[in-house]
Scaffold this motif. Structure first.
Motif, PDB file in Angstrom:
ATOM      1  N   UNK A 141       0.843  -1.195   0.000  1.00  0.00           N
ATOM      2  CA  UNK A 141       0.000   0.000   0.000  1.00  0.00           C
ATOM      3  C   UNK A 141       0.884   1.254   0.000  1.00  0.00           C
ATOM      4  N   UNK A 142       1.936   1.246   0.808  1.00  0.00           N
ATOM      5  CA  UNK A 142       2.854   2.391   0.835  1.00  0.00           C
ATOM      6  C   UNK A 142       3.582   2.556  -0.491  1.00  0.00           C
ATOM      7  N   UNK A 143       4.010   1.444  -1.092  1.00  0.00           N
ATOM      8  CA  UNK A 143       4.711   1.516  -2.372  1.00  0.00           C
ATOM      9  C   UNK A 143       3.790   2.084  -3.446  1.00  0.00           C
ATOM     10  N   UNK A 144       2.571   1.573  -3.510  1.00  0.00           N
ATOM     11  CA  UNK A 144       1.618   2.021  -4.534  1.00  0.00           C
ATOM     12  C   UNK A 144       1.142   3.451  -4.280  1.00  0.00           C
ATOM     13  N   UNK A 145       1.147   3.880  -3.032  1.00  0.00           N
ATOM     14  CA  UNK A 145       0.628   5.203  -2.683  1.00  0.00           C
ATOM     15  C   UNK A 145       1.671   6.292  -2.631  1.00  0.00           C
ATOM     16  N   UNK A 146       2.892   5.981  -3.091  1.00  0.00           N
ATOM     17  CA  UNK A 146       3.983   6.953  -3.053  1.00  0.00           C
ATOM     18  C   UNK A 146       4.644   7.032  -4.420  1.00  0.00           C
ATOM     19  N   UNK A 147       4.798   8.251  -4.946  1.00  0.00           N
ATOM     20  CA  UNK A 147       5.470   8.455  -6.227  1.00  0.00           C
ATOM     21  C   UNK A 147       6.964   8.203  -6.091  1.00  0.00           C
ATOM     22  N   UNK A 148       7.628   8.091  -7.226  1.00  0.00           N
ATOM     23  CA  UNK A 148       9.071   7.829  -7.262  1.00  0.00           C
ATOM     24  C   UNK A 148       9.873   8.893  -6.523  1.00  0.00           C
ATOM     25  N   UNK A 149       9.337  10.117  -6.434  1.00  0.00           N
ATOM     26  CA  UNK A 149      10.061  11.206  -5.769  1.00  0.00           C
ATOM     27  C   UNK A 149       9.704  11.347  -4.287  1.00  0.00           C
ATOM     28  N   UNK A 150       8.892  10.409  -3.775  1.00  0.00           N
ATOM     29  CA  UNK A 150       8.521  10.428  -2.369  1.00  0.00           C
ATOM     30  C   UNK A 150       7.216  11.135  -2.079  1.00  0.00           C
ATOM     31  N   UNK A 151       6.600  11.750  -3.088  1.00  0.00           N
ATOM     32  CA  UNK A 151       5.313  12.417  -2.908  1.00  0.00           C
ATOM     33  C   UNK A 151       4.236  11.362  -2.669  1.00  0.00           C
ATOM     34  N   UNK A 152       3.422  11.603  -1.660  1.00  0.00           N
ATOM     35  CA  UNK A 152       2.367  10.641  -1.346  1.00  0.00           C
ATOM     36  C   UNK A 152       1.127  10.923  -2.175  1.00  0.00           C
ATOM     37  N   UNK A 153       0.724   9.924  -2.961  1.00  0.00           N
ATOM     38  CA  UNK A 153      -0.501  10.020  -3.761  1.00  0.00           C
ATOM     39  C   UNK A 153      -1.720   9.675  -2.919  1.00  0.00           C
ATOM     40  N   UNK A 154      -1.527   8.833  -1.930  1.00  0.00           N
ATOM     41  CA  UNK A 154      -2.641   8.353  -1.094  1.00  0.00           C
ATOM     42  C   UNK A 154      -2.297   8.547   0.379  1.00  0.00           C
ATOM     43  N   UNK A 155      -2.286   9.790   0.869  1.00  0.00           N
ATOM     44  CA  UNK A 155      -1.812  10.031   2.237  1.00  0.00           C
ATOM     45  C   UNK A 155      -2.640   9.333   3.315  1.00  0.00           C
ATOM     46  N   UNK A 156      -3.939   9.217   3.119  1.00  0.00           N
ATOM     47  CA  UNK A 156      -4.758   8.585   4.158  1.00  0.00           C
ATOM     48  C   UNK A 156      -4.566   7.076   4.169  1.00  0.00           C
ATOM     49  N   UNK A 157      -4.487   6.466   2.992  1.00  0.00           N
ATOM     50  CA  UNK A 157      -4.193   5.025   2.937  1.00  0.00           C
ATOM     51  C   UNK A 157      -2.810   4.755   3.512  1.00  0.00           C
ATOM     52  N   UNK A 158      -1.856   5.622   3.169  1.00  0.00           N
ATOM     53  CA  UNK A 158      -0.495   5.444   3.669  1.00  0.00           C
ATOM     54  C   UNK A 158      -0.458   5.556   5.193  1.00  0.00           C
ATOM     55  N   UNK A 159      -1.224   6.487   5.745  1.00  0.00           N
ATOM     56  CA  UNK A 159      -1.263   6.638   7.204  1.00  0.00           C
ATOM     57  C   UNK A 159      -1.767   5.359   7.855  1.00  0.00           C
ATOM     58  N   UNK A 160      -2.827   4.783   7.304  1.00  0.00           N
ATOM     59  CA  UNK A 160      -3.356   3.551   7.886  1.00  0.00           C
ATOM     60  C   UNK A 160      -2.387   2.390   7.693  1.00  0.00           C
TER      61      UNK A 160
END
Length: 142
Positions: free
Chosen positions: A46-65
């Motif tokens: 989930x963290x891998x899919x929710x984070x761009x190559x530059x470290x920007x989070x595309x899915x901050x709420x999913x990443x938090x969980x």
């Protein structure tokens, strides 16, 4: 054509399953039933899919969980330091979906209380959750 129905040429994409959502929901299920290895693996995905190559989070709420899930699994494995790191990182973001973090934060708080009640760092984390609960009603039970 019936009102509200998708046009036939749009049906190909209308019922597409989002694999990232599947991993996210499966992660929750595995964490809840105590399948920590699977929960951890899916949280990492989930963290891998929710984070761009530059470290920007595309899915901050999913990443938090996902980070709370990693905290819960670390706590269950006896790794208080990693549990605290993940728990703190989950609470850092500006965008927080309080309802989605309620369940996982309660689980991490319960693990901290049960396993690490005597540890000052765990008590500090629980105090932070209580403060957040006062600031955002409904986040944690009183």
């Amino acid at each position: 054509m019936l009102e509200g129905m998708p046009h036939p040429e749009n049906l190909d994409n209308h019922f597409v399953v989002d694999p990232a959502k599947f991993d996210f929901y499966a992660m929750d299920c595995y964490r809840l039933v105590g399948e920590d290895k699977l929960a951890r693996t899916l949280a990492e995905e989930v963290l891998r899919a929710g984070t761009d190559f530059d470290g920007t989070e595309r899915s901050p709420m999913r990443n938090a969980e996902a980070r709370v899930t990693l905290g819960v699994t670390a706590a269950r494995e006896g790794d208080l330091d990693q549990a605290l790191i993940m728990g703190d990182r989950a609470l850092e973001g500006d965008r927080q979906s309080v309802p989605s973090l309620i369940m996982t934060s309660r689980e991490l708080a319960a693990e901290m209380k049960q396993r690490y009640a005597a540890e000052p760092a765990a008590r500090d984390y629980l105090a932070r959750l209580r403060t957040l609960g006062r600031e955002k009603p409904g986040f944690l039970p009183q």
